[in-house]
Enzyme design. Structure first.
Site, short mmCIF file in Angstrom:
data_model
loop_
_atom_site.label_atom_id
_atom_site.label_comp_id
_atom_site.label_asym_id
_atom_site.label_seq_id
_atom_site.Cartn_x
_atom_site.Cartn_y
_atom_site.Cartn_z
N ASP A 50 1.07 -14.02 30.57
CA ASP A 50 2.35 -13.54 30.29
C ASP A 50 3.36 -13.79 31.36
O ASP A 50 4.49 -14.10 30.97
CB ASP A 50 2.44 -11.90 29.75
CG ASP A 50 1.51 -11.68 28.70
OD1 ASP A 50 1.12 -12.72 27.75
OD2 ASP A 50 0.88 -10.74 28.59
N SER A 51 3.03 -13.38 32.55
CA SER A 51 3.93 -13.42 33.84
C SER A 51 4.21 -14.89 34.16
O SER A 51 5.22 -15.30 34.56
CB SER A 51 3.33 -12.47 34.95
OG SER A 51 2.47 -13.19 35.37
N GLU A 101 -2.10 -9.11 4.52
CA GLU A 101 -2.07 -9.57 5.83
C GLU A 101 -3.39 -9.67 6.38
O GLU A 101 -3.23 -10.57 7.43
CB GLU A 101 -1.12 -8.70 6.60
CG GLU A 101 -1.78 -7.17 6.73
CD GLU A 101 -1.38 -6.11 5.75
OE1 GLU A 101 -1.46 -5.08 5.98
OE2 GLU A 101 -1.10 -6.62 4.68
N HIS A 137 -3.77 -5.37 0.72
CA HIS A 137 -3.16 -5.77 1.96
C HIS A 137 -3.25 -7.41 2.13
O HIS A 137 -4.22 -8.15 2.42
CB HIS A 137 -3.99 -5.29 3.03
CG HIS A 137 -3.58 -3.68 3.51
ND1 HIS A 137 -2.64 -3.37 4.02
CD2 HIS A 137 -4.13 -2.74 2.77
CE1 HIS A 137 -2.72 -1.86 4.07
NE2 HIS A 137 -3.61 -1.33 3.33
N CYS A 176 0.81 -1.32 0.20
CA CYS A 176 0.11 -0.04 -0.01
C CYS A 176 0.73 1.20 0.12
O CYS A 176 1.58 1.56 -0.98
CB CYS A 176 -0.87 -0.07 1.14
SG CYS A 176 -2.42 1.15 0.93
N SER A 205 1.58 -12.09 38.18
CA SER A 205 0.28 -11.44 38.32
C SER A 205 -0.89 -12.76 38.07
O SER A 205 -2.07 -12.41 38.40
CB SER A 205 -0.01 -10.52 37.39
OG SER A 205 0.02 -11.26 35.98
#
Length: 509
Positions: free
Chosen positions: A225-226, A169, A167, A79, A221
């Protein structure tokens, strides 16, 4: 060094999607601000120029150092990137008579094009631009068109430089992943061997080299993630990792015990701190949601810091930062000092004078879960719904008391249990309960009641940027409502939130 693709970000809303699609092909890639790249490291096998909300004809249009590396590595402009290269090399880009946005179909494909191999004629693509390329230089050749966009794609003769105005994606481009695979594997020559297993192996080796015998503390937490960061660091440095889990009194029901047990089972040195009374006291009488967030964040730092000081010779602070957080903190207009307090332990590194280690900082959320599976993180922990850093503090509208927390914990536990039993939990991206600052009249038995109202919310989403409410079966909602009212003392009314994001947010505060 790990082979990689660089994606230069010009501010497109789709830039992260490019990275996600390439990683699905098992090729490692990183997003870089367009103005931060000149020379390329030797392990960069190709460059993709993203789209942009800007026009190449704007006076302040983003300008990359294209001539520094074009012709040395393959380049794909998407683009804005395609339009920039066309204009930069002598072509012309003009404003479209009508904005080209939405679905289109390829009406011409150059059969010899390496980029377009395996992409079918009439395949659907997704357009999103206000400008269009009307003329290309003599050394450019057209490789695809749609019915309304004659120059939907081009190649520069004599070099592996390409541009496309659609695009690949986004989900609506039916064979976009094939096109990206053609570029990163076929044209750039990437092997496509970047997997969760290879990530774990490489990261564990790098962490051992980086940390040596140093001690690391990690704030847990209970979130995905943690938790994955803890498992990864534990595999790398074992006994030198110390996890600190602060129970703010604003966690889900029984969450403290489940996280402690999970970490202890794999041998993590975990320190649990029951600090609910401290948080309740600091939050007493506070109703403004932003003030609540700041108080919770500041109190967390105080409690965490006090506990960490009991440990001797700690040199590193571990964090579960993931790639979207890194990208958002370094926008295309230049680095930003803004750090999201619910993703990072904001303020702790400076206060404690520790160095930071972030083993997940180049992973997207779905990749974090894949790595967690490789590391053996329990499924229930790995695929739990997102939970905000301030916890139930922003799901209790108005002031916070221990009794209100008890009520919401019970409501939330019943809602999630019923979703799991009915097979709906994993069909929702996030489900939550909200305690409203509203009391209503009800009747229980022969008595009149005047008690609390709770709202249930369940949404579908890909990344939390947009969300739609889940059409849960009436039978499930009826069962959940009945169980909440019958079992949770203090609640006599249940409502279901059917608003989408936008205009509403997922959380109520």
């Amino acid at each position: 060094m790990e082979e990689m693709i660089w994606i230069l970000d010009f501010g497109s809303q789709y830039t992260q999607l490019i990275a996600r699609k390439i990683r699905e092909i098992n090729v490692y890639c990183e997003i870089k601000p367009f103005n931060a790249v000149k020379e390329l490291p030797g392990n960069v096998k190709g460059v993709i120029l993203s789209g942009s909300p800007a026009s190449v004809n704007d006076a302040d249009a983003p300008v990359p150092a294209l001539d520094e590396w074009r012709g040395k590595v393959p380049v794909l402009g998407v683009c804005y990137g395609a339009q920039y290269m066309a204009k930069h090399c002598g072509g012309s880009v003009e404003s479209s008579p009508t904005r080209e946005y939405g679905r289109a179909r390829l009406s011409f494909i150059a059969s010899e094009s390496r980029l377009m191999q395996g992409v079918d004629l009439h395949s659907q693509v997704w357009m999103s631009h206000g400008d269009t390329i009307v003329d290309i230089p003599d050394n450019f050749e057209k490789i695809c068109s749609t019915e309304t966009v004659a120059l939907a794609g081009y190649k520069v003769k004599g070099e592996e430089t390409y541009g496309i105005q659609f695009h690949p994606e986004v989900h609506h481009s039916e064979q976009g992943k094939q096109l990206l695979s053609n570029f990163v594997k076929g044209i750039c020559g990437c092997a496509g061997n970047w997997t969760s297993e290879s990530f774990v192996e490489t990261t564990v080796r790098e962490l051992r080299e980086k940390l040596g015998d140093d001690k690391v503390i990690l704030g847990l937490s209970g979130g995905v993630d943690s938790t994955v960061a803890a498992y990864l660091l534990n595999r790398a440095i074992g006994k030198n990792l110390y996890g600190i889990f602060v129970d703010t009194g604003l966690l889900r029901k029984d969450e403290y015990d489940s996280v402690m047990q999970s970490c202890q089972q794999i041998g993590i040195n975990i320190i649990g701190v029951k600090a609910g009374p401290i948080f309740y006291e600091k939050l007493k009488g506070v109703t403004d949601p932003e003030r609540k967030r700041k108080i919770i964040g500041a109190t967390f730092i105080e409690v965490f810091d006090a506990e960490a000081k009991k440990l001797k010779d700690v040199r590193w602070l571990g964090q579960g930062t993931i790639y979207p957080d890194v990208i958002e903190s370094a926008p295309v207009k230049g680095p930003s000092a803004t750090i999201k307090s619910h993703h990072n332990v904001g303020g702790l590194p400076e206060r404690m004078q520790l160095k930071i280690v972030e083993p997940l900082r180049f992973l997207f959320k779905d990749e974090v879960r894949q790595v967690g599976e490789t590391l053996g993180v329990p499924h229930d922990l790995l695929y739990r719904h997102p939970f905000p850093g301030p916890g139930l503090g922003i799901r209790i509208l108005g002031d916070i008391t221990e009794e209100k927390v008890r009520i919401l914990q019970e409501v939330d536990a019943i809602f999630l249990k019923n979703l799991r039993e009915a097979g709906w939990y994993h069909q929702c991206w996030q489900a939550l309960s909200v305690l409203l600052p509203v009391r209503s009249v009800g009747v229980m038995g022969d008595e009149r009641t005047y008690e609390n109202c709770v709202a249930l919310r369940a949404v579908t989403s890909v990344d939390g940027m947009t969300a739609d409410w889940v059409h849960l079966p009436y039978e499930l909602l009826a069962k959940t409502s009945s169980e909440i009212i019958n079992k949770v003392r203090g609640v006599n009314r249940v409502v279901y939130d059917i608003s989408s994001k936008p205009p509403a947010t997922i959380e109520w505060e």
